[in-house]
Design an enzyme around this catalytic site. Structure first.
Site, mmCIF file in Angstrom:
data_model
loop_
_atom_site.group_PDB
_atom_site.id
_atom_site.type_symbol
_atom_site.label_atom_id
_atom_site.label_comp_id
_atom_site.label_asym_id
_atom_site.label_seq_id
_atom_site.Cartn_x
_atom_site.Cartn_y
_atom_site.Cartn_z
ATOM 1 N N THR A 115 -8.393 -0.803 -23.089
ATOM 2 C CA THR A 115 -8.127 -0.831 -24.522
ATOM 3 C C THR A 115 -9.385 -0.558 -25.345
ATOM 4 O O THR A 115 -9.317 0.064 -26.397
ATOM 5 C CB THR A 115 -7.528 -2.212 -24.900
ATOM 6 O OG1 THR A 115 -6.345 -2.379 -24.126
ATOM 7 C CG2 THR A 115 -7.196 -2.304 -26.359
ATOM 8 N N THR A 191 -9.349 -5.141 -19.709
ATOM 9 C CA THR A 191 -9.575 -6.566 -19.461
ATOM 10 C C THR A 191 -8.762 -7.106 -18.279
ATOM 11 O O THR A 191 -9.158 -8.095 -17.665
ATOM 12 C CB THR A 191 -9.213 -7.405 -20.709
ATOM 13 O OG1 THR A 191 -7.858 -7.133 -21.071
ATOM 14 C CG2 THR A 191 -10.120 -7.089 -21.864
ATOM 15 N N ASP A 192 -7.650 -6.453 -17.976
ATOM 16 C CA ASP A 192 -6.727 -7.056 -16.996
ATOM 17 C C ASP A 192 -7.375 -7.311 -15.635
ATOM 18 O O ASP A 192 -7.138 -8.341 -15.013
ATOM 19 C CB ASP A 192 -5.494 -6.160 -16.800
ATOM 20 C CG ASP A 192 -4.655 -6.049 -18.055
ATOM 21 O OD1 ASP A 192 -4.946 -6.766 -19.029
ATOM 22 O OD2 ASP A 192 -3.713 -5.239 -18.073
ATOM 23 N N LYS A 270 -9.800 -13.646 -16.299
ATOM 24 C CA LYS A 270 -8.936 -13.504 -17.471
ATOM 25 C C LYS A 270 -7.876 -14.602 -17.397
ATOM 26 O O LYS A 270 -7.167 -14.717 -16.399
ATOM 27 C CB LYS A 270 -8.280 -12.123 -17.491
ATOM 28 C CG LYS A 270 -7.431 -11.896 -18.736
ATOM 29 C CD LYS A 270 -6.955 -10.457 -18.875
ATOM 30 C CE LYS A 270 -6.186 -10.321 -20.186
ATOM 31 N NZ LYS A 270 -5.748 -8.972 -20.468
HETATM 32 N N1 ASP Z 1 -4.022 -2.979 -19.801
HETATM 33 C C1 ASP Z 1 -5.358 -2.903 -20.326
HETATM 34 C C2 ASP Z 1 -6.315 -2.782 -19.175
HETATM 35 O O1 ASP Z 1 -6.626 -3.718 -18.518
HETATM 36 C C3 ASP Z 1 -5.641 -4.089 -21.167
HETATM 37 C C4 ASP Z 1 -6.996 -4.122 -21.810
HETATM 38 O O2 ASP Z 1 -7.801 -3.235 -21.756
HETATM 39 O O3 ASP Z 1 -7.263 -5.144 -22.445
HETATM 40 O O4 ASP Z 1 -6.761 -1.719 -18.919
#
Ligand code: ASP
Length: 470
Positions: A115, A191-192, A270
């Site tokens: 993201t 983040t995932d 996370k």
């Molecule tokens: N689905 C995204 C990822 O982990 C979520 C994010 O970037 O926060 O790539």
């Protein structure tokens, strides 16, 4: 009322809409980019009709509200709809040349996607990366107050698509720029699975002379509550000016934007699917708090300090024939058998409580160990240690050859096992490497103030209790 936007070409009139949703738009003479008022039985919405991506459903219209949020409206709920105006948006980020200041540290930003590297392309409905130094500077000009930034986009993937190949490329690139003398590395990442990458880089990049800071955002930069800019500023500060030469995650700390937290790469996870303050240090306290305007407040003293004369030790190997088995009651032995039959070489069990699974799994686990698969135990509780001497189950499992991993987090154990199996398949050696602590993946004890307390600021908790909990 601008009903006929001159740039509109026929095929863009209802971009991405089909079936029911398309019929509703056509029925009401409404196009994509209309500023529309939409009535349902319960409320009235006002906003811009956004285009949709090709592979979405035909049951919703997507509307950008004036507050910046995008919402989906179920077509069957719509009672009335009219076009009030027309506002075609161009969301191009202005590119400005990133200034160079010789008195500032040099930071290399490596992009993997997620993201933080995304903004919605409203023409196509797709999420696309915005990444060049010019785009970064255009969108977050304060970055130039912190460091000179050069960027390299390695991948543009959401983080569930990170894997052995990406881990190895990323580690090699970071080591290369470190060898070339950068003052710090920032890695933009989804983040995932950021904690998986933080874990594996902690093993692949040892003896670091400078910080390697992983950063992401929970909300993309086109959203008003985005954490992208602040996280990036804090991470760049930690990489360029910070003294912690380790693989760390720098993300939103408390629920407000007071500071970011710096989490050790082997102890971070996370923990919330949507909060910006989603990353938490587990089994320990965070390394520090970072606010790019004020600096870093260290919460621990025992960290690897910046020392540019040190040489990074790159050890980029990964065997992905490993799996995490998250135990649940009723689990059948075929889960373990299928891994063995499919050639997996390592299994990390996330067991219940102190590290348990049910009895029906015993023969399958024995078969796995006898056929040379390395089986390790971690705990689902995430906090605390595996203790396999307390109950019969634990003793039985150890007798079958399951090795307890102290307080190593399950995902860290998973990436470490992949890394270890990239070096050796010798059982004794695998066990020895797994149990030799690296960058605090196993710690001697959990601090008294670690569990749930020192994780966003005690004063905030107190303030909350005082103000809202009467
Ligand atoms: N689905 C995204 C990822 O982990 C979520 C994010 O970037 O926060 O790539």
């Amino acid at each position: 009322m601008g009903k006929k936007g001159p740039e509109i070409v026929t095929q863009d009139l209802h971009k991405g809409y089909k079936g029911e949703a398309l019929s509703v738009l056509q029925e009401h003479g409404i196009r994509v980019w209309s500023d529309a008022e939409i009535r349902t039985d319960v409320t009235v919405f006002r906003g811009i009709i956004l285009p949709r991506a090709e592979n979405t459903d035909d049951k919703h219209l997507v509307l950008k509200l004036n507050n910046g949020y995008n919402i989906g409206i179920t077509v069957s709920d719509i009672t009335e709809m009219k076009e009030i105006g027309f506002k075609k948006a161009h969301y191009k980020i202005p590119e400005k040349e990133f200034p160079f200041d010789p008195s500032k540290p040099n930071v290399r930003l490596l992009g993997t996607g997620g993201t933080i590297a995304s903004r919605l392309d409203y023409r196509t409905g797709a999420v696309i990366p915005a990444f060049s130094p010019g785009e970064l500077y255009g969108s977050v000009p304060e970055l130039a107050d912190i460091a000179n930034i050069a960027t390299e986009k390695l991948f543009a993937v959401f983080s569930e698509n990170m894997g052995s190949e990406q881990y190895i490329t990323l580690a090699k690139k970071a080591a290369k720029y470190i060898d070339e003398g950068v003052d710090g590395i920032v890695i933009g990442h989804g983040t995932d699975t950021m904690h998986h990458t933080a874990g594996i880089l902690s093993f692949m990049l040892q003896n670091l002379p400078v910080p390697v800071v992983i950063v992401g955002s929970q909300r993309s930069s086109d959203r008003p509550s985005s954490d992208a800019a602040l996280n990036l500023l804090n991470a760049t500060y930690a990489a360029g000016h910070g003294d912690i030469a380790e693989v760390v995650v720098s993300m939103f700390g408390p629920t407000s934007d007071l500071y970011g937290l710096l989490h050790r790469g082997t102890r971070v996870r996370k923990m919330h699917s949507s909060y910006r303050s989603t990353f938490r240090t587990l089994g320990d306290i965070p390394l520090g708090m970072v606010n790019w305007r004020e600096g870093i407040t260290h919460l621990r003293k025992d960290y690897n300090r910046r020392d540019p004369s040190r040489k990074v030790k790159l050890d980029a190997v990964f065997d992905d024939r490993v799996s995490i088995v998250y135990y649940y009651p009723t689990m059948k032995p075929d889960i373990i058998d299928s891994l063995v039959d499919n050639g997996y070489r390592g299994i990390v069990i996330a067991g219940t409580g102190l590290g348990h699974v049910n009895k029906p799994l015993y023969p399958a686990i024995k078969r796995a160990v006898d056929s040379g698969v390395n089986v390790f135990m971690t705990v689902q509780t995430l906090w605390g240690y595996v203790q396999m001497y307390v109950y019969d189950t634990g003793r039985d499992l150890m007798a079958l050859g399951v090795v307890p991993l102290e307080n190593m987090l399950p995902e860290v154990a998973f990436v470490k096992l992949g890394w270890v199996l990239g070096h050796t398949n010798n059982r004794e050696k695998v066990i020895e490497m797994m149990l030799t602590p690296i960058n605090s993946d196993i710690t001697e004890r959990e601090p008294y103030n670690g569990y749930l307390i020192f994780q966003g600021g005690v004063p905030e908790v107190q303030k909350f209790l005082k103000e809202f909990w009467r």
